[in-house]
Design a protein around this motif. Structure first.
Motif, PDB file in Angstrom:
ATOM      1  N   GLN A 196     -27.472  18.650 -70.496  1.00 25.34           N
ATOM      2  CA  GLN A 196     -27.523  18.216 -69.099  1.00 25.34           C
ATOM      3  C   GLN A 196     -28.020  19.355 -68.216  1.00 25.34           C
ATOM      4  O   GLN A 196     -28.845  19.147 -67.325  1.00 25.34           O
ATOM      5  N   PHE A 197     -27.550  20.570 -68.483  1.00 25.28           N
ATOM      6  CA  PHE A 197     -28.004  21.728 -67.713  1.00 25.28           C
ATOM      7  C   PHE A 197     -29.509  21.938 -67.868  1.00 25.28           C
ATOM      8  O   PHE A 197     -30.204  22.256 -66.900  1.00 25.28           O
ATOM      9  N   VAL A 198     -30.016  21.764 -69.084  1.00 24.89           N
ATOM     10  CA  VAL A 198     -31.455  21.928 -69.325  1.00 24.89           C
ATOM     11  C   VAL A 198     -32.244  20.938 -68.469  1.00 24.89           C
ATOM     12  O   VAL A 198     -33.251  21.299 -67.859  1.00 24.89           O
ATOM     13  N   GLU A 199     -31.775  19.699 -68.425  1.00 22.65           N
ATOM     14  CA  GLU A 199     -32.452  18.694 -67.598  1.00 22.65           C
ATOM     15  C   GLU A 199     -32.398  19.076 -66.122  1.00 22.65           C
ATOM     16  O   GLU A 199     -33.379  18.910 -65.391  1.00 22.65           O
ATOM     17  N   MET A 200     -31.272  19.589 -65.672  1.00 22.74           N
ATOM     18  CA  MET A 200     -31.133  19.992 -64.272  1.00 22.74           C
ATOM     19  C   MET A 200     -32.032  21.184 -63.955  1.00 22.74           C
ATOM     20  O   MET A 200     -32.586  21.274 -62.866  1.00 22.74           O
ATOM     21  N   LEU A 201     -32.173  22.089 -64.906  1.00 22.35           N
ATOM     22  CA  LEU A 201     -33.015  23.267 -64.692  1.00 22.35           C
ATOM     23  C   LEU A 201     -34.503  22.916 -64.673  1.00 22.35           C
ATOM     24  O   LEU A 201     -35.306  23.671 -64.140  1.00 22.35           O
ATOM     25  N   ASP A 202     -34.857  21.772 -65.248  1.00 23.92           N
ATOM     26  CA  ASP A 202     -36.266  21.348 -65.285  1.00 23.92           C
ATOM     27  C   ASP A 202     -36.718  20.633 -64.013  1.00 23.92           C
ATOM     28  O   ASP A 202     -37.892  20.319 -63.872  1.00 23.92           O
ATOM     29  N   ILE A 203     -35.806  20.375 -63.093  1.00 23.77           N
ATOM     30  CA  ILE A 203     -36.160  19.683 -61.858  1.00 23.77           C
ATOM     31  C   ILE A 203     -37.046  20.585 -61.002  1.00 23.77           C
ATOM     32  O   ILE A 203     -36.779  21.781 -60.864  1.00 23.77           O
ATOM     33  N   ASN A 204     -38.100  20.023 -60.439  1.00 20.99           N
ATOM     34  CA  ASN A 204     -38.989  20.775 -59.554  1.00 20.99           C
ATOM     35  C   ASN A 204     -38.324  20.879 -58.182  1.00 20.99           C
ATOM     36  O   ASN A 204     -38.341  19.937 -57.398  1.00 20.99           O
ATOM     37  N   LEU A 205     -37.734  22.021 -57.911  1.00 16.12           N
ATOM     38  CA  LEU A 205     -36.973  22.211 -56.677  1.00 16.12           C
ATOM     39  C   LEU A 205     -37.861  22.241 -55.439  1.00 16.12           C
ATOM     40  O   LEU A 205     -37.395  21.966 -54.336  1.00 16.12           O
ATOM     41  N   PHE A 206     -39.122  22.552 -55.592  1.00 14.92           N
ATOM     42  CA  PHE A 206     -40.029  22.606 -54.452  1.00 14.92           C
ATOM     43  C   PHE A 206     -40.318  21.222 -53.874  1.00 14.92           C
ATOM     44  O   PHE A 206     -40.771  21.104 -52.749  1.00 14.92           O
ATOM     45  N   LYS A 207     -40.039  20.186 -54.644  1.00 10.02           N
ATOM     46  CA  LYS A 207     -40.236  18.823 -54.151  1.00 10.02           C
ATOM     47  C   LYS A 207     -39.001  18.293 -53.437  1.00 10.02           C
ATOM     48  O   LYS A 207     -39.024  17.192 -52.919  1.00 10.02           O
ATOM     49  N   MET A 208     -37.930  19.069 -53.436  1.00 11.15           N
ATOM     50  CA  MET A 208     -36.678  18.637 -52.812  1.00 11.15           C
ATOM     51  C   MET A 208     -36.604  19.139 -51.376  1.00 11.15           C
ATOM     52  O   MET A 208     -37.169  20.170 -51.042  1.00 11.15           O
ATOM     53  N   SER A 209     -35.884  18.399 -50.567  1.00  7.77           N
ATOM     54  CA  SER A 209     -35.660  18.845 -49.187  1.00  7.77           C
ATOM     55  C   SER A 209     -34.592  19.937 -49.184  1.00  7.77           C
ATOM     56  O   SER A 209     -33.878  20.129 -50.178  1.00  7.77           O
ATOM     57  N   PHE A 210     -34.475  20.619 -48.055  1.00 12.05           N
ATOM     58  CA  PHE A 210     -33.472  21.678 -47.930  1.00 12.05           C
ATOM     59  C   PHE A 210     -32.066  21.095 -48.110  1.00 12.05           C
ATOM     60  O   PHE A 210     -31.210  21.710 -48.744  1.00 12.05           O
ATOM     61  N   GLU A 211     -31.832  19.902 -47.583  1.00 11.02           N
ATOM     62  CA  GLU A 211     -30.524  19.251 -47.704  1.00 11.02           C
ATOM     63  C   GLU A 211     -30.221  18.898 -49.158  1.00 11.02           C
ATOM     64  O   GLU A 211     -29.090  19.050 -49.622  1.00 11.02           O
ATOM     65  N   GLU A 212     -31.226  18.423 -49.878  1.00 11.16           N
ATOM     66  CA  GLU A 212     -31.040  18.115 -51.299  1.00 11.16           C
ATOM     67  C   GLU A 212     -30.738  19.382 -52.090  1.00 11.16           C
ATOM     68  O   GLU A 212     -29.932  19.361 -53.029  1.00 11.16           O
ATOM     69  N   LEU A 213     -31.353  20.475 -51.694  1.00 10.05           N
ATOM     70  CA  LEU A 213     -31.068  21.751 -52.359  1.00 10.05           C
ATOM     71  C   LEU A 213     -29.619  22.174 -52.134  1.00 10.05           C
ATOM     72  O   LEU A 213     -28.986  22.729 -53.034  1.00 10.05           O
ATOM     73  N   GLU A 214     -29.098  21.905 -50.954  1.00  4.41           N
ATOM     74  CA  GLU A 214     -27.702  22.239 -50.678  1.00  4.41           C
ATOM     75  C   GLU A 214     -26.756  21.403 -51.532  1.00  4.41           C
ATOM     76  O   GLU A 214     -25.739  21.902 -52.011  1.00  4.41           O
ATOM     77  N   VAL A 215     -27.082  20.130 -51.741  1.00  9.77           N
ATOM     78  CA  VAL A 215     -26.281  19.276 -52.620  1.00  9.77           C
ATOM     79  C   VAL A 215     -26.339  19.817 -54.050  1.00  9.77           C
ATOM     80  O   VAL A 215     -25.315  19.908 -54.735  1.00  9.77           O
ATOM     81  N   LEU A 216     -27.525  20.175 -54.494  1.00  4.32           N
ATOM     82  CA  LEU A 216     -27.697  20.737 -55.832  1.00  4.32           C
ATOM     83  C   LEU A 216     -26.934  22.047 -55.974  1.00  4.32           C
ATOM     84  O   LEU A 216     -26.337  22.318 -57.018  1.00  4.32           O
ATOM     85  N   GLU A 217     -26.928  22.842 -54.933  1.00  4.53           N
ATOM     86  CA  GLU A 217     -26.165  24.094 -54.948  1.00  4.53           C
ATOM     87  C   GLU A 217     -24.673  23.800 -55.140  1.00  4.53           C
ATOM     88  O   GLU A 217     -23.987  24.490 -55.892  1.00  4.53           O
ATOM     89  N   GLY A 218     -24.180  22.758 -54.488  1.00  7.94           N
ATOM     90  CA  GLY A 218     -22.789  22.352 -54.670  1.00  7.94           C
ATOM     91  C   GLY A 218     -22.492  21.964 -56.109  1.00  7.94           C
ATOM     92  O   GLY A 218     -21.441  22.314 -56.656  1.00  7.94           O
ATOM     93  N   TYR A 219     -23.429  21.243 -56.727  1.00  6.13           N
ATOM     94  CA  TYR A 219     -23.284  20.875 -58.141  1.00  6.13           C
ATOM     95  C   TYR A 219     -23.131  22.122 -58.997  1.00  6.13           C
ATOM     96  O   TYR A 219     -22.213  22.224 -59.826  1.00  6.13           O
ATOM     97  N   TRP A 220     -24.032  23.094 -58.818  1.00  4.88           N
ATOM     98  CA  TRP A 220     -23.996  24.294 -59.653  1.00  4.88           C
ATOM     99  C   TRP A 220     -22.746  25.138 -59.369  1.00  4.88           C
ATOM    100  O   TRP A 220     -22.205  25.763 -60.277  1.00  4.88           O
ATOM    101  N   LYS A 221     -22.266  25.140 -58.138  1.00  2.28           N
ATOM    102  CA  LYS A 221     -21.031  25.871 -57.835  1.00  2.28           C
ATOM    103  C   LYS A 221     -19.846  25.247 -58.562  1.00  2.28           C
ATOM    104  O   LYS A 221     -18.996  25.961 -59.108  1.00  2.28           O
ATOM    105  N   HIS A 222     -19.786  23.911 -58.586  1.00  8.53           N
ATOM    106  CA  HIS A 222     -18.711  23.241 -59.318  1.00  8.53           C
ATOM    107  C   HIS A 222     -18.825  23.481 -60.815  1.00  8.53           C
ATOM    108  O   HIS A 222     -17.811  23.710 -61.490  1.00  8.53           O
ATOM    109  N   MET A 223     -20.038  23.438 -61.323  1.00  7.08           N
ATOM    110  CA  MET A 223     -20.237  23.700 -62.748  1.00  7.08           C
ATOM    111  C   MET A 223     -19.876  25.153 -63.088  1.00  7.08           C
ATOM    112  O   MET A 223     -19.294  25.423 -64.131  1.00  7.08           O
ATOM    113  N   ASN A 224     -20.183  26.066 -62.195  1.00 11.30           N
ATOM    114  CA  ASN A 224     -19.837  27.468 -62.403  1.00 11.30           C
ATOM    115  C   ASN A 224     -18.322  27.629 -62.505  1.00 11.30           C
ATOM    116  O   ASN A 224     -17.815  28.315 -63.410  1.00 11.30           O
ATOM    117  N   LYS A 225     -17.601  26.983 -61.605  1.00  8.81           N
ATOM    118  CA  LYS A 225     -16.142  27.046 -61.620  1.00  8.81           C
ATOM    119  C   LYS A 225     -15.600  26.445 -62.919  1.00  8.81           C
ATOM    120  O   LYS A 225     -14.699  27.013 -63.554  1.00  8.81           O
TER     121      LYS A 225
END
Length: 125
Positions: free
Chosen positions: A89-118
């Motif tokens: 699942q992480f590999v799939e998430m890392l393959d996402i083209n972040l440049f196509k995402m909005s700043f708000e979507e990046l913040e949501v994604l950041e929340g995902y990675w923070k939870h996964m980090n914890k």
């Protein structure tokens, strides 16, 4: 593309340089991005900075779990292992083209990675 002597003899001076630069640029740009000739998006430094930080953070989370799996002798090919499923699942998430995402979507994604980090910190104690 190789520029061997037969091709180099046919293409001279600026034509050779132009063809060479074109081939080099084709190699540098991935299929998911526009070519340099068509690239007209204005640089957004805040977004670019956020993407760079997010990429480093996400790769660190992935690496921590991968190290845990490998250091504990788990078979990485065993798809019944929940850690391997999470790694996939992480590999799939890392393959996402972040440049196509909005700043708000990046913040949501950041929340995902923070939870996964914890979560990963808890399971790799």
């Amino acid at each position: 593309m190789r520029f061997g002597s037969p091709l180099k003899e046919k293409i001279t001076g600026s034509e050779f340089e132009k063809a060479y630069k074109h081939e080099i640029n084709k190699e540098k740009w991935s299929d998911n991005m526009e070519t340099p000739e068509n690239y007209t998006t204005k640089l957004d430094y805040d977004k670019t900075f956020k993407i760079e930080i997010l990429n480093e953070f996400a790769n660190g989370v992935y690496s921590r779990l991968l190290s845990f799996v490998l250091n504990n002798g788990m078979d990485r090919q065993d798809k019944n292992n929940p850690y391997n499923v999470l790694l996939d699942q992480f590999v799939e998430m890392l393959d996402i083209n972040l440049f196509k995402m909005s700043f708000e979507e990046l913040e949501v994604l950041e929340g995902y990675w923070k939870h996964m980090n914890k979560y990963i910190r808890e399971i790799t104690k």
